[in-house]
Design a protein around this motif. Structure first.
Motif, PDB file in Angstrom:
ATOM      1  N   VAL A 197      44.520  41.691  44.409  1.00 39.37           N
ATOM      2  CA  VAL A 197      44.741  40.657  43.893  1.00 39.37           C
ATOM      3  C   VAL A 197      44.157  40.188  42.909  1.00 39.37           C
ATOM      4  O   VAL A 197      44.995  40.361  42.274  1.00 39.37           O
ATOM      5  N   ARG A 198      45.094  38.496  43.041  1.00 39.28           N
ATOM      6  CA  ARG A 198      45.702  37.644  42.199  1.00 39.28           C
ATOM      7  C   ARG A 198      45.217  36.334  42.223  1.00 39.28           C
ATOM      8  O   ARG A 198      45.451  35.502  43.327  1.00 39.28           O
ATOM      9  N   PRO A 199      44.565  35.705  41.687  1.00 36.87           N
ATOM     10  CA  PRO A 199      44.202  34.336  41.369  1.00 36.87           C
ATOM     11  C   PRO A 199      44.988  33.445  41.774  1.00 36.87           C
ATOM     12  O   PRO A 199      46.050  33.446  40.825  1.00 36.87           O
ATOM     13  N   SER A 200      44.673  32.029  42.222  1.00 35.00           N
ATOM     14  CA  SER A 200      46.096  31.422  42.130  1.00 35.00           C
ATOM     15  C   SER A 200      45.352  30.459  41.643  1.00 35.00           C
ATOM     16  O   SER A 200      46.464  29.448  41.077  1.00 35.00           O
ATOM     17  N   ARG A 201      44.936  30.317  40.387  1.00 33.34           N
ATOM     18  CA  ARG A 201      44.333  29.874  39.366  1.00 33.34           C
ATOM     19  C   ARG A 201      43.808  29.765  38.349  1.00 33.34           C
ATOM     20  O   ARG A 201      42.826  30.931  38.425  1.00 33.34           O
ATOM     21  N   LEU A 202      43.118  29.027  37.351  1.00 32.43           N
ATOM     22  CA  LEU A 202      42.087  29.195  36.223  1.00 32.43           C
ATOM     23  C   LEU A 202      40.792  28.877  36.547  1.00 32.43           C
ATOM     24  O   LEU A 202      40.983  28.104  37.761  1.00 32.43           O
ATOM     25  N   PRO A 203      40.182  29.821  36.156  1.00 31.95           N
ATOM     26  CA  PRO A 203      39.102  29.701  36.968  1.00 31.95           C
ATOM     27  C   PRO A 203      37.847  28.375  35.753  1.00 31.95           C
ATOM     28  O   PRO A 203      38.213  28.067  35.652  1.00 31.95           O
ATOM     29  N   GLY A 204      37.326  27.965  37.590  1.00 35.12           N
ATOM     30  CA  GLY A 204      36.436  26.930  36.977  1.00 35.12           C
ATOM     31  C   GLY A 204      34.890  27.167  36.842  1.00 35.12           C
ATOM     32  O   GLY A 204      34.428  28.356  36.821  1.00 35.12           O
ATOM     33  N   PRO A 205      34.098  26.526  36.837  1.00 34.76           N
ATOM     34  CA  PRO A 205      32.335  26.448  36.528  1.00 34.76           C
ATOM     35  C   PRO A 205      32.022  27.168  37.685  1.00 34.76           C
ATOM     36  O   PRO A 205      30.549  27.974  36.939  1.00 34.76           O
ATOM     37  N   VAL A 206      32.003  26.854  38.963  1.00 36.40           N
ATOM     38  CA  VAL A 206      31.934  27.479  39.728  1.00 36.40           C
ATOM     39  C   VAL A 206      32.369  28.220  39.914  1.00 36.40           C
ATOM     40  O   VAL A 206      31.516  30.218  40.227  1.00 36.40           O
TER      41      VAL A 206
END
Length: 290
Positions: A197-206
């Protein structure tokens, strides 16, 4: 004799209550996941962030003198990691209700394979497991599974959940602590999940809020409670008691997503509760290790 028996019964009742509490918290996960994704959360962060954030508690346990073991590795890699990935992917494809049904094929496998963890195979527990799974099927009866891959992922999550329960129970029978088969399994699970599993972007507040909920209320608390229950109850009993999870998921879906229970689903909810109560009362005297 009566006093030891009362203490044994009280301990079994307390363990059953902990298993129920864990199931209720787990039952919120699928609905929370759908709400978070609808609010803009990145699915990759929710899947990976859950064991990753929970790994902080492993450091706390190590600081307190409780260290991981081979059982932590086994539970994390063979049980939790595939469970986290397959369940969330199943929720994405077939929805929370059907995914919960497929996840809860696990009690049947646990009931049949519990002798591998050193527990006896009890016919009444098999009946309770069958009734509980039938209830879970009725809970999801209004939703058609038209996605073969989603169904396969859901079934894989059930097999992974059964693996987690059996490995945790076997580890504790072999001397592993609650921490070894719960919080110390999270870093190993996170490492295994990160491979696929590789997230596609940096994490945000949600994303951060979702990970916080899934890691604490959906992971740390229920896994510790469940591990404590497994230390005093047979794996099959804990698995069947945990069938209150799809009931919780259905009720939350009704309250938060506007999904209504059809009459067959209401009957399924009653079957789930009945099977859980039967498991809580079944074979109480032989359920502990001591």
């Amino acid at each position: 004799m009566s006093s030891p028996m009362r203490r044994a019964g009280s301990a079994a009742g307390s363990a059953a209550a902990e298993a129920v509490a864990a199931a209720v918290l787990w039952g919120s996960i699928g609905v929370a996941y759908r709400l978070l994704v609808a609010a803009g959360a990145e699915p990759g962060w929710l899947i990976l962030g859950r064991p990753l954030a929970a790994s902080v508690f492993s450091l706390a346990a190590a600081w307190a003198g409780r260290w991981p073991s081979r059982w932590s590795l086994a539970v994390g890699v063979l049980g939790l990691a595939p469970l986290y990935v397959t369940y969330f992917l199943a929720v994405q494809r077939v929805g929370a209700a059907v995914a919960s049904l497929l996840l809860y094929t696990a009690p049947v496998w646990v009931a049949l394979l519990s002798p591998l963890a050193g527990d006896p195979l009890r016919p009444r527990l098999l009946v309770a497991a069958a009734a509980g799974v039938a209830g879970a099927a009725l809970l999801s009866s209004s939703t058609a599974v038209a996605d073969p891959l989603g169904a396969a992922l859901g079934l894989a999550s059930g097999a992974s959940y059964a693996s987690y329960i059996l490995l945790a129970r076997l580890g504790q029978r072999r001397g592993a602590s609650v921490e070894e088969v719960s919080v110390h399994a999270f870093p190993f699970a996170a490492a295994a999940v990160a491979l696929v599993v590789r997230p596609s972007r940096l994490p945000g507040p949600v994303d951060a809020a979702g990970v916080a909920y899934l890691s604490v209320a959906g992971t740390i608390l229920p896994y510790v409670l469940n591990a404590r229950a497994l230390a005093r109850l047979e794996a099959g009993r804990v698995a069947v008691i945990s069938l209150v999870e799809p009931l919780t998921a259905s009720l939350l879906a009704l309250l938060l997503l506007g999904e209504r229970l059809a009459p067959p689903q209401a009957l399924g909810a009653l079957l789930v509760l009945a099977s859980s109560l039967a498991a809580a009362r079944c074979s109480g005297r032989g359920s502990g290790d001591g």
